[in-house]
Design an enzyme around this catalytic site. Structure first.
Site, mmCIF file in Angstrom:
data_model
loop_
_atom_site.group_PDB
_atom_site.id
_atom_site.type_symbol
_atom_site.label_atom_id
_atom_site.label_comp_id
_atom_site.label_asym_id
_atom_site.label_seq_id
_atom_site.Cartn_x
_atom_site.Cartn_y
_atom_site.Cartn_z
ATOM 1 N N PHE A 244 0.776 -1.610 0.099
ATOM 2 C CA PHE A 244 0.072 -0.254 0.011
ATOM 3 C C PHE A 244 0.930 1.130 -0.080
ATOM 4 C CE2 PHE A 244 -2.563 -3.318 2.437
ATOM 5 C CZ PHE A 244 -3.556 -3.186 1.122
ATOM 6 N N ILE A 470 2.134 -6.941 -5.887
ATOM 7 C CA ILE A 470 2.267 -6.332 -3.700
ATOM 8 C C ILE A 470 0.664 -7.632 -3.643
ATOM 9 C CG2 ILE A 470 3.370 -5.095 -4.110
ATOM 10 C CD1 ILE A 470 1.710 -2.817 -4.185
ATOM 11 N N GLY A 471 0.602 -8.421 -4.080
ATOM 12 C CA GLY A 471 -1.215 -9.036 -4.078
ATOM 13 C C GLY A 471 -1.704 -8.801 -5.126
ATOM 14 N N THR A 472 -1.185 -8.021 -6.293
ATOM 15 C CA THR A 472 -2.094 -6.959 -7.346
ATOM 16 C C THR A 472 -2.655 -8.388 -8.176
ATOM 17 O OG1 THR A 472 -0.480 -5.898 -7.769
ATOM 18 C CG2 THR A 472 -1.252 -4.856 -6.928
ATOM 19 N N GLY A 513 1.463 0.521 -11.846
ATOM 20 C CA GLY A 513 2.527 -0.849 -11.990
ATOM 21 C C GLY A 513 1.900 -1.808 -13.642
ATOM 22 N N PRO A 620 -10.531 -9.024 -15.643
ATOM 23 C CA PRO A 620 -11.783 -8.704 -14.750
ATOM 24 C C PRO A 620 -11.432 -9.135 -12.611
ATOM 25 C CG PRO A 620 -12.115 -9.479 -16.880
ATOM 26 C CD PRO A 620 -10.732 -9.852 -16.862
ATOM 27 N N LYS A 621 -11.073 -9.916 -13.363
ATOM 28 C CA LYS A 621 -11.005 -10.594 -11.723
ATOM 29 C C LYS A 621 -10.187 -10.578 -10.737
ATOM 30 C CE LYS A 621 -11.959 -15.673 -10.445
ATOM 31 N NZ LYS A 621 -11.711 -17.094 -10.999
ATOM 32 N N GLY A 692 -5.843 -0.077 -9.057
ATOM 33 C CA GLY A 692 -5.855 -0.153 -7.530
ATOM 34 C C GLY A 692 -5.528 0.305 -6.662
ATOM 35 N N GLU A 693 -5.964 1.947 -7.536
ATOM 36 C CA GLU A 693 -6.365 3.459 -6.429
ATOM 37 C C GLU A 693 -7.382 3.465 -6.684
ATOM 38 O OE1 GLU A 693 -2.658 5.216 -6.426
ATOM 39 O OE2 GLU A 693 -1.332 4.184 -5.106
#
Lengths: 733, 316
Positions: A244, A470-472, A513, A620-621, A692-693
């Protein structure tokens, strides 16, 4: 590959693999516990010792004396590192406070020692025996008190101030005005995996297994801090348990592991304990924001002003909470200012959507308030002031902007027409029920990103880039990109990330990213395709599909094309000035329904919807996972997250996960996410952006607006805890 | 964490005697609070006496029709017991409002009563705290105290007791049974078990050194509606801002105990006489001596409003 003209059609547009909701390829490793996270890497180097960090007990001042006698004599202790014995240390480009403090102390829990011992328990026990005498100094810990000393300060992505037209005059003349001040508190990243590193020296070369979002930045900062050459540092961070933004930089765990390993002459592992993480590392700084909006009676904005104040240690940066206001709504007369005061709290820095997350928390309440003053539906008010050009530079268009479409389609799907515009009117048993809406806005920056791809004799493509996941879902979308480009099924692609020996990527930050890293892989794959074609003597019409390369009647399996030696290609995507010519951003509409307990004022979110327009959605997932995670974090910011400052002693009091509350499962209702069809040829060959943001930008205000709709109470001071609502709720029987 | 020695207790009186004999000894059962505190060196026992092997893990009827809950009965098992759910529902509800499933599986009845406060300054060994280090001062007074006590506090300490279970037990008028180092048994009414801080906030219970809790007994069923409302900043896994445990009879009489407002479950029997007059009257008596801070004065109207909701639900 230079990307300086809009993307045309390429093999990526086949959408056989790209754009498909495939499962994450690293999922089985994570669910079976075999994904190698930094602190778990017992196998990479033998004889690992344990380091335990001692944090400063004061916020500002200096160490008068530090006595290590007892600690050194404790069982198992191998070495103790302090600023006195660590040798000369530099400071990384991205660090504000030093990672090893002493004798000067810059903030509470700044690391002042590392105790290295045979076992973790021995290190921890000995750390408690380090005796420190401090001399306290006065510090500034209260943003409200320090606000007026603030100086203009530029943030990432823009200057401190901007002005268009005559804001003051237009605001004064506006028939309908809003002038309100909002506050957002300090926030902790509170990621699952703490900062953790294992360091080992091989002669003058440092090996560092760590948890880090930006490999190349961190190699450079590590080298600078240690005073060694960059090529003497190898950094590996293949798996990250959440960042994060808190892991964009090296932190005390990494530096102290390296120093501890040097002192103990053996590999050392260090994890920050949870109670240390809140004050030792970085956080999203608190803000004070004043928003003024002037409009005509029909709801056309004529003046919009947004002023932001935040604080940081000397040399730090502001929380740039006003930047989105330069872009989001039309209005001829405009003003934004950014002021930064010196505060002696722990270092402020980037956290998921820095600037925009807290900025939208304030702006999107202000828009709701203004719509109410105008007697307009808040969606209609937003649409009326939508713009297709940068409001500060009207000759600069948005590359894509579907804000109105997001709001309209969201309203329909959510049943917005059932909302009673009069607040405090809807009751469901013990619950006061309300709906809220907010726009979502987040820039879509791009960064240079390189990758290497190798085709081997088994027909497998291996991608190497120092990009991080990072889990993304980076592993997965990178694999999808390579599979699409090379005409392979996903299982024929191997992705290797997070190693500084790989080509330098954009890293994970600023939601750049996904688009930039895959564009880098695209560039490398274009070269690999050329290499295959050249080796086979094919013309430009080669088609890569089903594990073969085809040209005319000729069909060659890729494994055969690679031959025994294989084929390797490397390239980077480099971005030209399209981002300057066109404003590139992502948009959305957040819809929230809350219930507020009529007796206790407890708030529970009942349902949520986000409609996003963010370029091509690569998967999309995993994109949905990013958005619902952001929405969850936004609920935290709305209702509970608050690093509480002890303004006497200058530290965040609630420094553990029992007292820094983040949402639990019971707080999160059904979340729906819709992505509008969009491709953005200005963004990259991938035509993608990031999500992500985006998901956290605006959602918090949508919760606040729903609470207002439910109760009639307008809270401008986050988080909206029940004590702020209670006084204004009607008496109950 | 400091080094410590460890033994497994085989017999209750022996365990109590060993604890009294050994300077710095502590009992350990579920360890859900003690181990955390040891890691932070807030608790620094030199010797741990593990009581998990003692046969205190049963819930049995008492001769007078009540229930005897062994000290080692896990919170999960207690909450799920059919007799508790039927006759003492306030206790089931309170237990399930606390902690998480994993913690409740491990935490014991006696351990729950002996939880330490969650005051953030108690948890930070860099800060003065009279409970942790007698005489060092109270950081919460004048500091961050939104969660802290509004009633029964002192100039030395404004910490709250974090237990939900204890609030229900106070409403039920449970009795804590112990064995003393000399082998004798003692019964302590729950009302007298937890102490107000006074000048010695480090002394939290009526237990003597070495004294070991063996059981908690509940009186015969009281009937009535049993309710437990816990108000907090998130929906689960958070300590109470305030909580209300109530047993309300069909005629409107009943019992009310509060959590999150004092260093002990807060009940004033005289206040219950006001129940027919409603929540405001009861709260006025319950919190007559309240001295809230500017950060936690919301707890007063919150108690009143929550109690009103409880009473409304009890009326059906």
């Amino acid at each position: 590959m230079k990307f300086d003209t809009p993307a045309t059609t390429s093999p990526i547009d086949q959408l056989k693999v790209i754009g498909q909701p495939v499962d994450r390829i690293d999922g089985p490793m994570k669910t079976t516990g075999t994904a190698p996270y930094a602190y778990d890497r017992h196998d990479v180097v033998p004889n690992q010792a344990y380091g335990y960090v001692v944090g400063s007990a004061i916020a500002k001042g200096r160490i008068a004396s530090i006595n290590l006698t007892e600690a050194k004599a404790a069982p198992g202790v191998l070495a103790i590192v302090t600023a006195e014995n660590a040798g000369k240390l530099g400071k990384g480009n991205f660090n504000v406070a030093r990672l090893l403090g002493g004798p000067e102390i810059e903030h509470y829990h700044q690391a002042i020692a590392l105790v290295v011992a045979q076992t973790f328990e021995q290190a921890r026990a000995a750390a408690a025996l380090v005796r420190v005498d401090y001399v306290r100094a006065q510090g500034a810990y209260d943003l409200a008190a320090a606000k007026d000393s603030g100086k203009p300060a530029p943030g990432f992505g823009g200057p401190a101030d901007s002005a268009v037209g005559d804001f003051a005059g237009a605001f004064a003349a506006a028939p309908v005005q809003l002038d309100a001040t909002y506050t957002t508190p300090d926030h902790a990243h509170a990621m699952m995996e703490p900062h953790a590193s294992i360091a080992a020296w091989n002669g003058d070369k440092l090996m560092l297994w760590t948890s880090n979002q930006m490999i190349a930045w961190s190699v450079a900062d590590m080298a600078t801090t240690l005073g060694i050459a960059k090529d003497k540092v190898r950094l590996m961070s293949p798996f990250i348990g959440g960042g994060f933004g808190g892991k964009l930089w090296i932190r005390a765990d990494a530096l102290l592991a390296a120093l501890g390993a040097r002192a103990a002459r053996r590999p050392v592992k260090v994890a920050l304990t949870r109670p240390l993480m809140f004050n030792n590392t970085v956080h999203r700084p608190a803000t004070i924001q004043r928003i003024r909006i002037g409009a005509t009676k029909d709801g056309t904005i004529t003046a919009i002003g947004h002023e932001g104040w935040s604080g940081d240690l000397p040399g730090g940066k502001p929380e740039a909470a006003v930047f989105q206001t330069r872009m989001l709504y039309a209005g001829a007369n405009r003003l934004t200012t950014t002021r930064l005061s010196v505060l002696d709290l722990p270092e402020g820095n980037a956290m998921r959507a820095p600037g925009e997350a807290p900025g939208m928390m304030a702006l999107e309440i202000a828009i709701d308030e203004m719509a109410e003053k105008l007697g307009l539906d808040p969606i209609e008010f937003r649409i009326r002031n939508d713009t297709q050009v940068d409001p500060e530079k009207p000759d600069r268009k948005f590359s894509q902007r579907q804000l109105t479409e997001c709001l309209k389609s969201g309203a329909e799907r959510f049943g917005w027409n059932k909302r009673d515009p009069q607040s405090g009117k809807v009751r469901d048993g013990r619950w006061l029920v309300g709906m809220g809406v907010a726009a979502a806005y987040r820039g879509a920056p791009v960064m240079k990103s390189a990758a290497r791809v190798r085709l081997d004799s088994r027909g497998i493509v291996t991608v190497e880039t120092d990009m991080t996941d990072i889990g993304t879902g980076s592993y997965t979308i990178i694999a999808q990109t390579a599979a699409e480009m090379m005409g392979l099924p996903l299982h024929k692609v191997v992705v290797r990330l997070g190693d500084s020996t790989y080509p330098v990527s954009c890293g994970s930050g600023g939601q750049w990213g996904a688009n930039s890293a895959t564009a880098g892989v695209y560039a490398a794959c274009v070269k690999l395709r050329e290499a295959v074609a050249q080796k086979l003597g094919l013309k430009g019409d080669a088609v890569f599909a089903d594990g073969e390369v085809r040209s005319g009647d000729r069909r060659v399996p890729l494994a055969q094309a690679a031959g025994e030696a294989g084929l390797t290609a490397e390239d980077a995507i480099e971005f030209g000035d399209l981002a300057k010519k066109y404003q590139q951003a992502t948009f959305g509409g957040h819809f929230v329904e809350v219930g507020v307990d009529a007796a206790t004022a407890e708030v529970r979110v009942r349902r949520m919807l986000a409609v996003c327009a963010a370029g091509r959605i690569l998967n999309p997932k995993s994109a949905r996972s990013q958005v619902i995670g952001s929405m969850t974090m936004g609920i935290g910011a709305a209702l509970m997250e608050d690093l509480v400052v002890d303004k006497r002693h200058g530290f965040f009091v609630n420094h553990d996960l029992a007292s820094y509350e983040v949402p639990v499962h019971a707080d999160i209702p059904h979340q729906e996410v819709v992505f509008l069809d969009e491709t953005d040829p200005m963004s990259s060959p991938m035509k993608a952006k990031g999500v992500g943001e985006l998901g956290i930008c605006g959602v918090t205000a949508a919760v606040a607006n729903a609470i207002h709709n439910a109760t009639g109470v307008r809270v401008r001071d986050y988080p909206i805890t029940l004590d702020k609502l209670l006084k204004e709720l009607p008496e109950i029987g | 964490m400091k080094s410590f020695t460890y033994e497994r207790a085989r017999q209750p009186a022996e365990a109590a005697a060993a604890a009294a004999r050994t300077q710095g000894a502590k009992f350990i059962a579920g360890g859900t609070n003690l181990l955390d505190l040891m890691k932070l060196e807030i608790e620094t026992p030199t010797h741990l006496i593990d009581v998990n092997g003692l046969a205190f893990d049963k819930i049995e009827p008492t001769p007078d029709g009540g229930l005897r809950i062994g000290a080692l009965v896990r919170n999960t098992d207690l909450a799920a017991d059919a007799r508790v759910r039927r006759d003492y529902a306030v206790l089931s509800r309170a237990l399930l409002a606390g902690a998480s499933g994993q913690l409740r599986n491990k935490a014991t009845t006696a351990g729950n009563l002996l939880q330490r406060t969650r005051c953030p300054y108690f948890y930070d060994t860099n800060q003065p705290c009279n409970k942790r280090q007698p005489g060092s001062g109270c950081s919460a007074i004048g500091g961050i105290n939104r969660q802290q006590a509004v009633v029964g506090a002192s100039d030395a300490c404004i910490a709250t007791h974090p237990s939900d279970m204890a609030v229900a037990m106070r409403a039920l008028d449970a009795t804590v049974e112990t064995v003393r180092p000399d082998g004798g048994a003692r019964q302590i009414p729950i009302a007298e078990f937890h102490r107000l801080p006074g000048d010695t906030p480090n002394v939290e219970t009526a237990l003597d050194p070495g004294e070991l809790i063996t059981a908690v007994t509940l009186p015969p069923p009281l009937g009535g509606k049993h309710l437990y409302y816990k108000v907090r900043d998130r929906a689960s896994y958070a300590f109470a801002l305030i909580s209300v445990g109530a047993i309300v009879q069909p005629d409107g009489s009943g019992r009310v105990a509060l959590g999150g407002v004092a260093s002990k479950p807060w009940r004033i029997e005289a206040a219950e006489a006001e129940l027919p007059r409603g929540a405001e009257a009861v709260t006025a008596k319950l919190l007559a001596d309240a001295k809230p801070t500017s950060q936690n004065d919301f707890k007063l109207p919150l108690v009143k409003r929550t109690l009103a909701a409880v009473l409304a639900e009890a009326r059906g």
